[in-house]
Design an enzyme around this catalytic site. Structure first.
Site, PDB file in Angstrom:
ATOM      1  N   SER A  98       0.804  -1.223   0.000  1.00 31.91           N
ATOM      2  CA  SER A  98       0.000   0.000   0.000  1.00 31.91           C
ATOM      3  C   SER A  98       0.837   1.272   0.000  1.00 31.91           C
ATOM      4  O   SER A  98       0.311   2.359  -0.147  1.00 31.91           O
ATOM      5  CB  SER A  98      -0.871   0.021   1.241  1.00 31.91           C
ATOM      6  OG  SER A  98      -0.050   0.104   2.396  1.00 31.91           O
ATOM      7  N   GLY A  99       2.135   1.129   0.194  1.00 35.01           N
ATOM      8  CA  GLY A  99       2.986   2.305   0.344  1.00 35.01           C
ATOM      9  C   GLY A  99       3.158   2.698   1.802  1.00 35.01           C
ATOM     10  O   GLY A  99       4.030   3.491   2.138  1.00 35.01           O
ATOM     11  N   GLY A 100       2.332   2.149   2.682  1.00 33.30           N
ATOM     12  CA  GLY A 100       2.399   2.496   4.104  1.00 33.30           C
ATOM     13  C   GLY A 100       3.768   2.224   4.695  1.00 33.30           C
ATOM     14  O   GLY A 100       4.347   3.077   5.370  1.00 33.30           O
ATOM     15  N   PHE A 101       4.297   1.052   4.403  1.00 38.32           N
ATOM     16  CA  PHE A 101       5.587   0.683   4.988  1.00 38.32           C
ATOM     17  C   PHE A 101       6.724   1.557   4.450  1.00 38.32           C
ATOM     18  O   PHE A 101       7.577   2.015   5.201  1.00 38.32           O
ATOM     19  CB  PHE A 101       5.886  -0.796   4.738  1.00 38.32           C
ATOM     20  CG  PHE A 101       7.177  -1.240   5.368  1.00 38.32           C
ATOM     21  CD1 PHE A 101       7.254  -1.466   6.727  1.00 38.32           C
ATOM     22  CD2 PHE A 101       8.319  -1.400   4.590  1.00 38.32           C
ATOM     23  CE1 PHE A 101       8.456  -1.850   7.317  1.00 38.32           C
ATOM     24  CE2 PHE A 101       9.525  -1.787   5.168  1.00 38.32           C
ATOM     25  CZ  PHE A 101       9.588  -2.015   6.536  1.00 38.32           C
ATOM     26  N   ASP A 151      -1.658   1.068   5.869  1.00 39.13           N
ATOM     27  CA  ASP A 151      -1.507   0.896   7.310  1.00 39.13           C
ATOM     28  C   ASP A 151      -0.391   1.761   7.857  1.00 39.13           C
ATOM     29  O   ASP A 151       0.371   2.372   7.107  1.00 39.13           O
ATOM     30  CB  ASP A 151      -1.215  -0.577   7.635  1.00 39.13           C
ATOM     31  CG  ASP A 151       0.088  -1.059   7.010  1.00 39.13           C
ATOM     32  OD1 ASP A 151       0.519  -0.468   5.982  1.00 39.13           O
ATOM     33  OD2 ASP A 151       0.685  -2.012   7.523  1.00 39.13           O
ATOM     34  N   GLN A 210      -1.472  -5.174  12.904  1.00 36.36           N
ATOM     35  CA  GLN A 210      -0.296  -4.483  13.458  1.00 36.36           C
ATOM     36  C   GLN A 210      -0.268  -4.692  14.971  1.00 36.36           C
ATOM     37  O   GLN A 210      -0.986  -5.527  15.499  1.00 36.36           O
ATOM     38  CB  GLN A 210      -0.348  -2.994  13.092  1.00 36.36           C
ATOM     39  CG  GLN A 210      -0.076  -2.714  11.608  1.00 36.36           C
ATOM     40  CD  GLN A 210       1.393  -2.892  11.218  1.00 36.36           C
ATOM     41  OE1 GLN A 210       2.253  -3.163  12.064  1.00 36.36           O
ATOM     42  NE2 GLN A 210       1.697  -2.772   9.922  1.00 36.36           N
ATOM     43  N   CYS A 325      21.195 -28.136  -5.516  1.00 33.90           N
ATOM     44  CA  CYS A 325      20.276 -27.219  -6.205  1.00 33.90           C
ATOM     45  C   CYS A 325      20.193 -27.582  -7.683  1.00 33.90           C
ATOM     46  O   CYS A 325      21.222 -27.658  -8.357  1.00 33.90           O
ATOM     47  CB  CYS A 325      20.733 -25.781  -6.041  1.00 33.90           C
ATOM     48  SG  CYS A 325      19.699 -24.605  -6.936  1.00 33.90           S
ATOM     49  N   CYS A 327      19.023 -25.744 -10.091  1.00 29.46           N
ATOM     50  CA  CYS A 327      18.813 -24.562 -10.941  1.00 29.46           C
ATOM     51  C   CYS A 327      19.859 -24.493 -12.051  1.00 29.46           C
ATOM     52  O   CYS A 327      20.911 -25.129 -11.999  1.00 29.46           O
ATOM     53  CB  CYS A 327      18.790 -23.277 -10.110  1.00 29.46           C
ATOM     54  SG  CYS A 327      20.386 -22.461  -9.876  1.00 29.46           S
TER      55      CYS A 327
HETATM   56 ZN   LIG Z   1      21.220 -23.068  -7.815  1.00 28.52          ZN
END
Ligand SMILES: [Zn+2]
Length: 393
Positions: A98-101, A151, A210, A325, A327
């Protein structure tokens, strides 16, 4: 007949508090628990959308930041493109904060009132004003599939009194967000609207709990948020400087009490072990900048702990970053080569480490989901935690 919902959430397996399920947005199904890569300015830094969609990563949902996109390129540009999905070329689900943080993070550079928050733009120094209504308007123009209420966050070490004041403001802003959101949906302001057979095609709206580290206030915030009624519920304001044990106390207390038939989202957390530990406490959704940010600073997350690619000990190490991994980076490149790229200041170092880190986070969540479905989550959790202490070796 009931009004069709904006999203559907089904818990399909449970192991202790840990849940595996499917969250269906208007842009398709997402298996949970899910990790959402952060795409602050309309880009998940250092990685192409093709890679995010590839079987290596298969990210089903990413984040966009309202604050950043609102300031630059601005809503007019994104509206002209027909919403954020079209502007950035991403057809899968998008969640916008929301931009609140972000505004809260500006510290002394912002002024909070009942109406909203006034601050100076980091882009051009102009005075800007963000409120629940403005945030909902911007998120409608972005057309994200999941919208977050506007928030206010209290610092991790805030007193009971300060936290209570902040939490009550968040509750009033949550109601204003909801009212404004409903009006915007009714007037067709949502740029991402889709025709859907089962779902309403509208945006979904999540509320945020919160209350910093004060459990009494957290519980009250949860009650107030549920009373307003949202499509999903988030725990905000954690990982903002409080002790990690306090963070888990809050998650322990709040996550299991959140509505069982709605998705539970822990905002801005955390390391791979934080994700697994929070799933064990009943959380379904996560986002964090760690895999991308650390990828750009030479740090790799592996199944055997964190590894700093700059270390001289990897100079002639021909093993992949993570031997377990699957990947594409680990299939092709060695630690020695990645270290060389990093030491030479090559941009490919950041790109490859970001790819691997995201693959590791997303793959961890795949393992989490499978283990919950097969009833092996406690074993997965124990082995995962044990392996992490190996420091990359
Ligand atoms: Zn990897």
């Amino acid at each position: 007949m009931n009004r069709r919902a904006a999203l559907r959430f089904e818990v399909q397996a449970q192991d202790g508090h840990a849940r595996a399920g499917v969250l269906t947005t208007r842009r398709g199904p997402i298996e949970t628990p899910v990790f959402m890569p952060v795409g602050t300015a309309g880009t998940v830094k250092g990685i192409r959308f093709e890679e995010l969609e590839s079987s290596d990563l298969d990210a089903r949902i990413i984040l966009g930041n309202t604050y950043h996109l609102w300031l630059r390129p601005g809503i007019d540009v994104i509206k002209a493109a027909g919403g954020l999905h079209r502007f950035i070329g991403w057809n899968r689900a998008l969640l916008t904060d929301s931009g609140g943080f972000q505004v809260w993070s500006l510290g002394d550079l912002r002024k909070i009132s009942e109406e909203g928050t006034e601050f100076r733009s980091h882009v051009d120094g102009s005075l800007r004003f963000l409120s629940p209504e403005v945030s909902m308007e911007v998120q409608a123009a972005l057309g994200s599939d999941i919208v977050m209420v506007f928030d206010e966050c209290a610092p991790g070490n805030a007193s009971h009194e300060d936290t209570e004041r902040s939490m009550q403001l968040t509750a009033r802003w949550a109601q204003r967000s909801k009212t404004s959101f409903d009006q915007l949906q009714a007037t067709g302001a949502d740029a991402g609207r889709l025709e859907s057979n089962e779902l309403s095609g509208a945006q979904a709206l999540f509320g945020i709990v919160q209350g910093a580290s004060h459990l009494v206030l957290r519980r009250r915030s949860l009650e107030q948020t549920v009373e307003i009624g949202f499509d999903g519920y988030a725990i905000g304001g954690l990982s903002v400087g409080e002790e990690k044990s306090r963070m888990f106390e809050v998650i322990d207390e709040i996550a299991p009490q959140m509505p069982k038939d709605s998705p539970r989202y822990l905002m801005g957390v955390g390391t791979p072990e934080d994700l697994v530990e929070s799933v064990a406490r009943g959380v379904d959704m996560f986002d964090c900048v760690l895999p991308t940010r650390n990828g750009r600073t030479g740090q790799a997350f592996t199944s055997r702990g964190k590894l700093n690619i700059k270390n001289a000990q990897w100079a002639k190490d021909n093993r992949p970053l993570d031997e377990s991994c699957p990947c594409s980076v680990c299939r092709r490149h060695s630690r020695a080569y990645l270290r060389h790229l990093n030491m030479s200041g090559e941009m490919l170092a950041s790109i490859l480490l970001t790819h691997h880190n995201l693959a590791f986070f997303l793959d961890t969540m795949r393992g989490v989901r499978q283990s919950i479905r097969s009833g092996d989550f406690p074993k997965f959790r124990r082995e995962f935690t044990e392996r992490l202490s190996a420091n990359g070796e």
